[in-house]
Scaffold this active site. Structure first.
Site, PDB file in Angstrom:
ATOM      1  CG  HIS A   1       0.806   6.332   4.816  1.00  0.00           C
ATOM      2  ND1 HIS A   1      -0.075   7.346   5.115  1.00  0.00           N
ATOM      3  CD2 HIS A   1       0.207   5.182   5.229  1.00  0.00           C
ATOM      4  CE1 HIS A   1      -1.137   6.835   5.719  1.00  0.00           C
ATOM      5  NE2 HIS A   1      -0.995   5.532   5.790  1.00  0.00           N
TER       6      HIS A   1
ATOM      7  CG  HIS B   1      -5.484  -1.406   9.312  1.00  0.00           C
ATOM      8  ND1 HIS B   1      -4.991  -0.759  10.404  1.00  0.00           N
ATOM      9  CD2 HIS B   1      -6.043  -0.457   8.527  1.00  0.00           C
ATOM     10  CE1 HIS B   1      -5.260   0.528  10.298  1.00  0.00           C
ATOM     11  NE2 HIS B   1      -5.881   0.748   9.163  1.00  0.00           N
TER      12      HIS B   1
ATOM     13  NE  ARG C   1      -9.246   8.562   4.447  1.00  0.00           N
ATOM     14  CZ  ARG C   1      -9.460   7.695   5.452  1.00  0.00           C
ATOM     15  NH1 ARG C   1      -8.669   6.647   5.582  1.00  0.00           N
ATOM     16  NH2 ARG C   1     -10.434   7.857   6.295  1.00  0.00           N
TER      17      ARG C   1
ATOM     18  CG  ASN D   1      -1.822   1.131   1.353  1.00  0.00           C
ATOM     19  OD1 ASN D   1      -1.409   2.263   1.146  1.00  0.00           O
ATOM     20  ND2 ASN D   1      -3.071   0.890   1.696  1.00  0.00           N
TER      21      ASN D   1
ATOM     22  CD  GLU E   1      -7.225  -6.023   3.122  1.00  0.00           C
ATOM     23  OE1 GLU E   1      -7.313  -5.941   1.879  1.00  0.00           O
ATOM     24  OE2 GLU E   1      -6.526  -5.265   3.814  1.00  0.00           O
TER      25      GLU E   1
ATOM     26  NE  ARG F   1      -7.529  11.565   5.557  1.00  0.00           N
ATOM     27  CZ  ARG F   1      -8.071  11.031   6.651  1.00  0.00           C
ATOM     28  NH1 ARG F   1      -7.355  10.219   7.392  1.00  0.00           N
ATOM     29  NH2 ARG F   1      -9.307  11.293   7.001  1.00  0.00           N
TER      30      ARG F   1
ATOM     31  CD  GLU G   1      -7.154  -0.156   1.097  1.00  0.00           C
ATOM     32  OE1 GLU G   1      -7.239   0.901   1.736  1.00  0.00           O
ATOM     33  OE2 GLU G   1      -6.399  -1.068   1.421  1.00  0.00           O
TER      34      GLU G   1
ATOM     35  CG  HIS H   1      -8.177   4.259   1.159  1.00  0.00           C
ATOM     36  ND1 HIS H   1      -8.357   4.159   2.517  1.00  0.00           N
ATOM     37  CD2 HIS H   1      -9.390   4.644   0.664  1.00  0.00           C
ATOM     38  CE1 HIS H   1      -9.597   4.465   2.842  1.00  0.00           C
ATOM     39  NE2 HIS H   1     -10.237   4.779   1.731  1.00  0.00           N
TER      40      HIS H   1
ATOM     41  CB  THR I   1      -9.483   1.940   7.476  1.00  0.00           C
ATOM     42  OG1 THR I   1      -9.098   2.622   6.291  1.00  0.00           O
ATOM     43  CG2 THR I   1     -10.849   1.334   7.286  1.00  0.00           C
TER      44      THR I   1
HETATM   45  N1  PXP Z   1      -6.043  -2.912   4.239  1.00  0.00           N
HETATM   46  C1  PXP Z   1      -6.964  -1.938   4.274  1.00  0.00           C
HETATM   47  C2  PXP Z   1      -8.350  -2.271   3.851  1.00  0.00           C
HETATM   48  C3  PXP Z   1      -6.634  -0.622   4.665  1.00  0.00           C
HETATM   49  O1  PXP Z   1      -7.584   0.329   4.691  1.00  0.00           O
HETATM   50  C4  PXP Z   1      -5.295  -0.339   4.992  1.00  0.00           C
HETATM   51  C5  PXP Z   1      -4.896   1.055   5.355  1.00  0.00           C
HETATM   52  O2  PXP Z   1      -5.111   1.890   4.275  1.00  0.00           O
HETATM   53  C6  PXP Z   1      -4.365  -1.382   4.926  1.00  0.00           C
HETATM   54  C7  PXP Z   1      -4.756  -2.669   4.566  1.00  0.00           C
HETATM   55  C8  PXP Z   1      -2.922  -1.166   5.222  1.00  0.00           C
HETATM   56  O3  PXP Z   1      -2.771  -0.804   6.552  1.00  0.00           O
HETATM   57  P1  PXP Z   1      -1.365  -0.303   7.067  1.00  0.00           P
HETATM   58  O4  PXP Z   1      -1.074   0.959   6.313  1.00  0.00           O
HETATM   59  O5  PXP Z   1      -1.574  -0.085   8.517  1.00  0.00           O
HETATM   60  O6  PXP Z   1      -0.374  -1.377   6.754  1.00  0.00           O
END
Ligand code: PXP
Length: 247
Positions: A13, A196, A48, A10, A154, A52, A73, A46, A104
């Site tokens: 960030h 997550h 959003r 992901n 998930e 952001r 996402e 994601h 999330t």
């Molecule tokens: N899975 C989902 C559905 C999420 O919303 C997120 C965060 O955007 C993640 C996985 C990844 O989480 P993390 O950034 O804490 O690894």
């Protein structure tokens, strides 16, 4: 049942850092290409509602340039569905979204929004997307996800990751919930993903669960990239996942 566990990186960030100063650096696309070269099986982003981090342009650039699947996402809104239908990512993962949250915070309430979610996913399914629902490890949510026609769930691993750091017993109870949820989902014919909050310290017990086919990991990998570089950060996560699966 999968022998290989996929890693979805992901890159949200990277966009968070870029947006802190505006402009185009660092580029989420460059990070995605690096992660891909380092062995990521997929890229997750994601979009959003408040934009952001990831922007509409990021999604366009990712779709045009990466060769691994994009897992998009999004919240269950008309705007987001229209964007998904326009960009045609490999998979759509529906997440709950609150504007004031930092990330999330919980899984979708599939039971409580059954009809709305069912109507929301229908055109996406008709368009051939893989539909994933982000849920807490709760049997009623998983059963309902299967009933409304999701392809994937998930499982939210955030509570497990948080509690296992501060309270091992509570972490172990959460892990048991995740294991039971994964087993139930696989029996119901769902593909099982998880994610997550996963870190090098928390990934192995989740990666060891045989029903889980994909982990989606972001914040920790991007943070760790500050210290060791993104390729090494991704490679180490992959190493731990392989080690867990082999044991
Ligand atoms: N899975 C989902 C559905 C999420 O919303 C997120 C965060 O955007 C993640 C996985 C990844 O989480 P993390 O950034 O804490 O690894």
């Amino acid at each position: 049942m999968a022998s290989k566990l996929r890693l979805g990186v992901n890159i949200d960030h990277v966009a968070t850092v870029r947006n802190a100063r505006g402009g185009s650096y660092p580029s989420p696309l460059s990070a995605a290409l690096l992660a891909q070269a380092a062995g990521a099986d997929g890229i997750t982003a994601h979009l959003r509602e408040d934009r952001r981090h990831i922007s509409d342009r990021d999604i366009l650039e990712l779709m045009d340039n990466i060769s691994v699947p994009l897992n998009l996402e999004l919240a269950a809104t008309d705007e987001m569905r229209e964007i998904a239908l326009r960009h045609r990512p490999h998979a759509v993962c529906i997440v709950p979204e609150k504007r004031e949250e930092l990330t999330t915070e919980s899984g979708l309430d599939v039971v409580g929004h059954r009809d709305r979610l069912s109507q929301f996913i229908e055109p996406l399914r008709d368009a051939g997307f893989r539909i994933s629902l982000f849920v807490d490890p709760t049997s009623s949510q998983i059963e309902c996800a299967a009933e409304i026609g999701a392809d994937i769930i998930e499982i939210h691993t955030g509570t497990y990751c948080e509690t296992s750091v501060t309270n091992r017993d509570a972490g172990s109870i959460e892990l048991d919930r995740i294991a039971a949820a994964a087993s139930l989902a696989a029996t119901a014919g769902l593909e099982v993903h998880a994610g997550h909050g996963l870190t090098y310290a928390t990934v192995k017990p989740v990666a060891a669960l045989p029903e889980i086919m994909e982990l989606n990991i972001g914040h920790y990998l991007i943070s760790e990239a500050i210290f060791r570089g993104l390729a090494a950060s991704v490679a180490e996560m992959r190493r731990l996942m392989v080690e867990a699966r082999a044991s």
